[in-house]
Design an enzyme around this catalytic site. Structure first.
Site, PDB file in Angstrom:
ATOM      1  N   PHE A 138       0.857  -1.192   0.000  1.00 28.62           N
ATOM      2  CA  PHE A 138       0.000   0.000   0.000  1.00 28.62           C
ATOM      3  C   PHE A 138       0.887   1.234   0.000  1.00 28.62           C
ATOM      4  O   PHE A 138       1.711   1.415   0.883  1.00 28.62           O
ATOM      5  CB  PHE A 138      -0.946   0.039   1.211  1.00 28.62           C
ATOM      6  N   ASP A 223       9.152   2.316   1.721  1.00 28.02           N
ATOM      7  CA  ASP A 223       8.005   3.076   2.195  1.00 28.02           C
ATOM      8  C   ASP A 223       7.838   2.747   3.678  1.00 28.02           C
ATOM      9  O   ASP A 223       7.336   1.682   4.035  1.00 28.02           O
ATOM     10  CB  ASP A 223       6.769   2.672   1.380  1.00 28.02           C
ATOM     11  N   LYS A 252       2.580   9.351   8.409  1.00 25.37           N
ATOM     12  CA  LYS A 252       1.777   9.017   9.582  1.00 25.37           C
ATOM     13  C   LYS A 252       2.234   9.594  10.936  1.00 25.37           C
ATOM     14  O   LYS A 252       1.742  10.622  11.341  1.00 25.37           O
ATOM     15  CB  LYS A 252       1.587   7.501   9.634  1.00 25.37           C
TER      16      LYS A 252
END
Ligand SMILES: *Cc1c(COP(=O)(O)O)cnc(C)c1O
Length: 397
Positions: A138, A223, A252
């Site tokens: 993702f 990532d 995040k």
């Protein structure tokens, strides 16, 4: 507004892109959140790995208050001191040399893709552009990031998608070696896949990925939007593998709940961006940078990291007990405090039952319960969460 009014107005005025739970959260403090009806919950979702320092951490709140009253925004056509201070902190705490700031994980990955292509054009030649990514990955929702995301369900009806991406199964070195072509310029992956079900890259596999990159002159892009910034018990997940990526993306947890993304790279790669090549109006603005500096200072602290590891092994042991107790649990997966329980029972039912008992968790797919507690949780919080989880799982037996 009460919960009913919030939901009614939300359905009328907000685009319907999320399958939302029928609750509205209005306040948070530490590991707890409260809904609009005054119910209190132990939060093991933590904004999906954003609230690693818990809700409204005093140091982050204070940094935002202070900066908001001093200078909230100026353009990146000027130097911004809080941004420079934050970049220095990220560089000194990582194996990367330079930082570009943006506002989200998708935007950071978008930048990583552009930077890899720029590097390829400069050092590898005109015909190198292909980026290999992993099934169940993702990387975010912009067109390029969703193309990098090798999950067909997210790409449906969006074609034509940008070209130059190729997918391979995760943790399968033979498939990866096979996939590298004359056009490949980079391999992009999450060291620990979050959204795809909490899948950890094997140590051996990672060594071979790095070796393949070295042999074929490929860039390695990590990532770490979800698994980075202390979530796995080390500040960055790559540290578990004794290797270094050429490019790394963060978002995040980086600013303690404030929106921010970052793209980090080794000097030789970073230098492929020249003035005018990439930009973001809000990227690294004074307010976000001040919040992030406060957050990163806490997350990078050695004692903090050590305490995270202790709590993680405690929680993992408790999850292993639940695996022994319930035959519908297939496995305990994850690293540090990004953990999952693979189950054959209905995960959504367990999530719902936990919520009714005052614990927020979530479910990826319908068969992995995912736990992303604030890293500031106490042993007692873990005991409380496991007690509720145990009760909820008992109802599914
Ligand atoms: C959440 C996530 C993204 C996307 O971040 P946004 O801020 O939602 O754009 C990218 N990569 C990973 C690994 C993520 O978990």
């Amino acid at each position: 507004m009460n919960t009913e009014e919030i939901i009614k107005n939300g359905q009328q005025y907000v685009m319907n892109t999320y399958g939302r739970l029928p609750m509205a959260l209005v306040r948070g403090e530490g590991v707890y959140v409260w809904d609009a009806d005054g119910n209190k919950y132990l939060d093991f979702v933590a904004g999906l790995a954003v609230n690693s320092l818990g809700h409204c951490h005093p140091a982050v709140v204070e940094a935002i208050r202070e900066q908001a009253g001093t200078l909230m925004h100026v353009s990146n056509i000027y130097w911004i001191e809080p941004q420079v201070r934050l970049a220095e902190s990220l560089v000194k705490n990582s194996a990367l040399d330079k930082v570009f700031f943006c506002n989200s994980g998708a935007e950071a990955n978008e930048g990583a893709i552009k930077l890899a292509r720029k590097y390829a054009r400069k050092y590898l030649g005109n015909d190198k552009y292909e980026i290999i990514t992993m099934e169940k990955s993702f990387h975010g929702r912009t067109l390029a990031a969703i193309t990098a995301t090798a999950q067909p369900k997210y790409q449906k009806d969006l074609d034509p998608l940008p070209g130059g991406f190729k997918y391979v199964p995760f943790n399968d070195i033979a498939a990866l070696q096979e996939a590298v072509s004359l056009h490949t310029c980079a391999i992009m992956m999450e060291p620990v896949q979050g959204e795809g079900g909490v899948n950890v890259a094997d140590y051996e596999y990672m060594q071979k990925v790095k070796q393949l990159c070295d042999e074929r002159g490929l860039l390695l892009i990590f990532d770490e939007v979800q698994c980075g910034l202390a979530r796995t018990g080390k500040l960055f997940a790559y540290e578990h593998y004794g290797i270094e990526p050429d490019i790394m993306t963060l978002a995040k947890a980086i600013a303690g709940g404030f929106p921010m993304g970052a793209l980090l790279a080794k000097d030789k790669v970073a230098d492929c961006f020249q003035p005018g090549d990439h930009a973001s109006t809000f990227g690294g603005n004074p307010l976000a940078a001040a919040a992030a500096y406060a957050a990163v200072s806490l997350l990078a602290d050695k004692e903090f990291l050590a305490s995270t590891v202790e709590k993680a092994s405690y929680f993992q042991a408790k999850l292993n007990d639940l695996k022994k107790k319930y035959s519908f649990v297939t496995d305990v997966r994850g690293k540090g405090l990004i953990l999952g329980l693979g189950i054959t029972a209905d995960g959504i039912k367990i999530v719902e039952s936990c919520r009714a008992k005052g614990l927020l968790i979530n479910c990826v797919g319908s068969n992995v319960l995912r736990f992303l507690p604030p890293l500031i949780i106490s042993f007692e919080d873990i005991d409380n969460a496991v007690k509720i989880l145990d009760e909820a799982m008992g109802e599914s037996r």
